[in-house]
Structures are given as structure tokens and as C-alpha cells.
Design a protein around this motif. Structure first.
Motif, PDB file in Angstrom:
ATOM      1  N   THR A 118       0.833  -1.209   0.000  1.00  0.00           N
ATOM      2  CA  THR A 118       0.000   0.000   0.000  1.00  0.00           C
ATOM      3  C   THR A 118       0.862   1.251   0.000  1.00  0.00           C
ATOM      4  O   THR A 118       0.587   2.218  -0.736  1.00  0.00           O
ATOM      5  CB  THR A 118      -0.931  -0.006   1.221  1.00  0.00           C
ATOM      6  N   SER A 119       1.901   1.266   0.825  1.00  0.00           N
ATOM      7  CA  SER A 119       2.795   2.427   0.852  1.00  0.00           C
ATOM      8  C   SER A 119       3.526   2.600  -0.470  1.00  0.00           C
ATOM      9  O   SER A 119       3.790   3.737  -0.902  1.00  0.00           O
ATOM     10  CB  SER A 119       3.788   2.291   1.990  1.00  0.00           C
ATOM     11  N   ARG A 143       4.316   5.837  -5.395  1.00  0.00           N
ATOM     12  CA  ARG A 143       4.357   5.937  -6.849  1.00  0.00           C
ATOM     13  C   ARG A 143       3.466   7.072  -7.342  1.00  0.00           C
ATOM     14  O   ARG A 143       3.797   7.771  -8.319  1.00  0.00           O
ATOM     15  CB  ARG A 143       3.909   4.618  -7.485  1.00  0.00           C
ATOM     16  N   LYS A 144       2.315   7.256  -6.690  1.00  0.00           N
ATOM     17  CA  LYS A 144       1.440   8.357  -7.078  1.00  0.00           C
ATOM     18  C   LYS A 144       2.084   9.704  -6.800  1.00  0.00           C
ATOM     19  O   LYS A 144       1.912  10.656  -7.563  1.00  0.00           O
ATOM     20  CB  LYS A 144       0.108   8.247  -6.339  1.00  0.00           C
ATOM     21  N   LYS A 145       2.817   9.784  -5.695  1.00  0.00           N
ATOM     22  CA  LYS A 145       3.477  11.041  -5.344  1.00  0.00           C
ATOM     23  C   LYS A 145       4.786  11.239  -6.102  1.00  0.00           C
ATOM     24  O   LYS A 145       5.386  12.312  -6.014  1.00  0.00           O
ATOM     25  CB  LYS A 145       3.743  11.079  -3.841  1.00  0.00           C
ATOM     26  N   ILE A 147      10.649   3.386  -2.477  1.00  0.00           N
ATOM     27  CA  ILE A 147       9.814   2.237  -2.818  1.00  0.00           C
ATOM     28  C   ILE A 147      10.608   0.961  -2.572  1.00  0.00           C
ATOM     29  O   ILE A 147      11.774   0.847  -2.967  1.00  0.00           O
ATOM     30  CB  ILE A 147       9.352   2.317  -4.287  1.00  0.00           C
ATOM     31  N   ILE A 148       9.972  -0.013  -1.924  1.00  0.00           N
ATOM     32  CA  ILE A 148      10.588  -1.309  -1.637  1.00  0.00           C
ATOM     33  C   ILE A 148      10.193  -2.286  -2.730  1.00  0.00           C
ATOM     34  O   ILE A 148       9.003  -2.448  -3.028  1.00  0.00           O
ATOM     35  CB  ILE A 148      10.145  -1.837  -0.258  1.00  0.00           C
TER      36      ILE A 148
END
Length: 382
Positions: free
Chosen positions: A323-324, A329-331, A337-338
């Protein structure tokens, strides 16, 4: 003395020693050889005199052909000569041609590895399972543990060691011989346990003592799950029943009216809603327990379903990471990112966050509690 005849006078009043037998001579000679004393000259003279005549005094000692004579010094040259050139029998190992000896798993160094290491390996396996789709998890576990390689043997050893250790603690230290089969089976099947306080009542459902006072109530609920995929058995049965119904529906006659089919679907939907409502509102199974039995039951239930609880935690962590990642990715924040394509990256992330260490310390706490489960707390009503 002058009046006595010379013929009757005895020169010596001591009798001579009796003549030795062949056994006595052989025994005396062996004693002298053992002590390193020279041989008796009288014996040698007797032997030489008796050898020509073939008398019975000749010794019966017959040495082995080629053996060293008794009393002769030991020489290194003679031993080397008698060895027959056995020096070439031992061949030194060459560094290039040497073959590594592979011991079985039961005798390898990984068999006796620390329990904390086995827990980390098992945690890594749970992360790999959680990264798979829910309907493919059991297939993945069976395929992964059926391979014939070193990694699979390492996983099997770690998982087997951890499960065997905790199950032995649960069965030998925590479980009580007074429990009935139905009571213990319910604890092993229901994965959710809640203990609440109640008014004092006589009789304890665990130890079955009428004199016991029950002040707590255990509430068991939840659906049984499959031990490999940790998925509820009801969902698996529902999926299989749906597949069978689809197959049977495809072979039915096509002349049936649409109205009758719609009515049947509506009736089926109604019954399914009722079934789902009943299953969700199913009351939990309750047992009234004393305080000491309640602690024992809670610890037994925890050591029985610790894998299920740990997998629920791992699955929750994996969902949070995914979810994070979507939010980042949107931001446009791609640096943090993992990469979840490789589950080992998630394992490294959780290890850096001390999640694995905290869960291992929690499991160690349960093991210590099992060692002191027989101790009574101050002020316990039981």
C-alpha cells in the motif's frame, strides 16, 4: 662318632630339590624372559643333554615361524623389512582431485543450529508464502518443500526443528492429562481465544474438579485453517463446491425458462445470505475456568496457533508495504519504494525494523512461561 659305622653316616641332612617337570621349567623360563633375567645354566645343560636323548624334559614351546625370538632386541630395520613395503598403501589427498564428503542432514552442522536462527528462516518462508496469491499459497509451499537441493534441506531442517521444539514444550509442560479429548480438540481447531472475567461459579471445565471455583470464561471462535496455506477450510470448500456446481450447470438442459432460473438464483441467494449470517453470528464456544487453568489454556492455545498468528502479522506487514509503495508511486517518490518482486527484500526491510527480533523475543517469553506454568500466583482463586 668313632663307634658308628661309616656306612650309616648321612653327609647331608637336607633333601635335594625335587626334579622339575617340563611345565615348571617352561614357567620358570617365561618368568625369566619377562623380567629380563639370563636363562638358568642348569636348565640349558639339561636341555642340551636331554635333546640328544629325546627325554621328556624337553620344552614344548614352539615359536611361530618368522617371529622374533624371545629376549632378542627390537630392530627398526627388521620391522620395515617385514612390513613388505606397505608405505605405498596410504595415498595423500591431492588438493585438486579431492572430493568433499557430504554428511546427511541428521549429522550436519545445520542440525544443531540455534533456535533463533531457525526462527528467522521460518519467518523468511512465511514472507515468501504471504507474497503469493491466496489460492496459490498451498501449491507454492508443497512445491517449494519438495525440491531436492541444499536450500530446501535447510528450510526443512529449520522448520522441523522449530516446530518440534515448541510442540514438545506444549505437550509435555503445558498440556494437562486431565483435559478431555473434545476440550483439547476445540483448543486446537479454533484459532481465536478470548478470556473474560465472570462471577465465581463452581466447577472448572478444564480440570473437571467440582471443588474448583471458576472466575474466568474462555471463548473460542474462528474457522479452522489449512496448516500449509493458513487459509480457512470453509473458503476452500466453497471454491470446490462452486467449481462442481459450474460443471454440473454446464451440462444441464438449455430448454429451461429464464424466469425459472432467475427464481432459483434468487432463492439460492437468499439461502446463501442466511447461511452467511448464521456463520458470522455463530456464538463462540465457552468454557468456565479457574485462574490457573485459564493461564494454562491460554498458553496452550498460543503455542498451538503461533504459526497462524505469526503469518497474520507477516501478511499484514506485506500489505502495508504494498500500500505504501502505491502511494509513493502516485506522489512520484520512487526512491523509498521497496521492491516487492523479491520477497527477500521485504525480509531485509522487516529485519531492519526489528520486527523479527521482537517476534522472537515474544516467542521466548512463551517458552519461559511454559517452564513456570505449574507455579501458582499469589491470590489465585482456583
Amino acid at each position: 662318632m668313632e663307634d658308628l659305622d661309616q656306612d650309616v653316616i648321612i653327609e647331608s641332612r637336607l633333601r635335594k630339590p625335587a626334579k622339575q617337570s617340563a611345565f615348571s621349567k617352561n614357567l620358570e623360563r617365561r618368568r625369566r624372559q619377562r623380567l629380563g633375567l639370563p636363562s638358568d645354566p642348569e636348565e640349558s645343560d639339561d636341555g642340551e643333554s636331554g635333546s640328544g636323548n629325546g627325554s621328556e624334559d624337553e620344552t614344548s614351546f614352539k615359536p611361530i615361524p618368522g617371529a622374533r625370538k624371545p629376549g632378542s632386541p627390537i630392530s627398526v630395520e627388521s620391522d620395515e623389512a617385514s612390513s613388505g613395503g606397505t608405505e605405498d598403501f596410504v595415498v595423500e589427498d591431492d588438493g585438486d582431485n579431492s572430493v568433499a564428503m557430504e554428511l546427511p542432514l541428521q549429522f550436519s552442522m545445520h542440525r544443531a543450529q540455534p533456535l533463533a536462527v531457525s526462527f528467522k528462516v521460518f519467518f523468511q518462508l512465511l514472507v515468501h508464502i504471504a507474497c503469493q496469491p491466496s489460492h496459490l499459497r498451498e501449491i507454492y509451499v508443497k512445491e517449494r518443500l519438495s525440491r531436492e537441493d541444499d536450500t530446501t534441506l535447510y528450510l526443512q531442517n529449520a522448520v522441523g526443528q522449530l516446530r518440534k521444539h515448541l510442540s514438545s514444550i506444549r505437550d509435555s509442560q503445558v498440556a494437562s492429562s486431565l483435559w478431555k479429548y473434545n476440550f483439547r480438540n476445540t483448543l486446537e481447531v479454533k484459532p481465536e481465544l478470548t478470556i473474560i472475567q465472570i462471577d465465581p461459579e463452581p466447577f472448572c471445565a478444564a480440570c473437571r474438579r467440582n471443588s474448583a471455583i471458576s472466575t474466568q470464561q474462555a471463548q473460542l471462535q474462528g474457522e479452522p485453517y489449512r496448516p500449509l496455506s493458513f487459509q480457512p477450510l470453509k473458503n476452500v470448500n466453497d471454491s470446490t463446491s462452486e467449481e462442481s456446481s459450474d460443471e454440473s450447470g454446464s451440462g444441464s438442459d438449455s430448454d429451461e425458462s429464464d424466469g425459472s432460473n432467475n427464481n432459483d438464483d434468487e432463492e439460492n441467494d437468499d439461502t446463501s445470505e442466511v447461511d452467511i449470517g448464521n456463520s458470522s453470528a455463530e456464538p463462540p464456544q465457552t468454557f468456565n475456568l479457574g485462574q490457573h487453568c485459564a493461564r494454562r489454556v491460554a498458553l496452550f492455545h498460543t503455542l498451538t496457533h503461533w504459526e497462524y498468528a505469526l503469518f497474520q502479522l507477516v501478511e499484514e506487514k506485506v500489505l502495508k508495504i504494498e500500500t505504501s509503495n502505491r502511494k509513493r508511486r502516485k506522489k512520484g517518490n520512487a526512491k523509498r519504494i521497496i521492491d516487492t518482486e523479491d520477497p527477500d527484500n521485504i525480509v531485509v526491510y522487516l529485519e531492519n525494523k526489528k520486527v523479527i527480533d521482537s517476534q522472537w523475543r515474544l516467542l521466548e517469553t512463551y517458552i519461559r512461561q511454559a517452564g513456570n506454568i505449574e507455579a501458582r500466583w499469589a491470590g489465585e482463586i482456583d
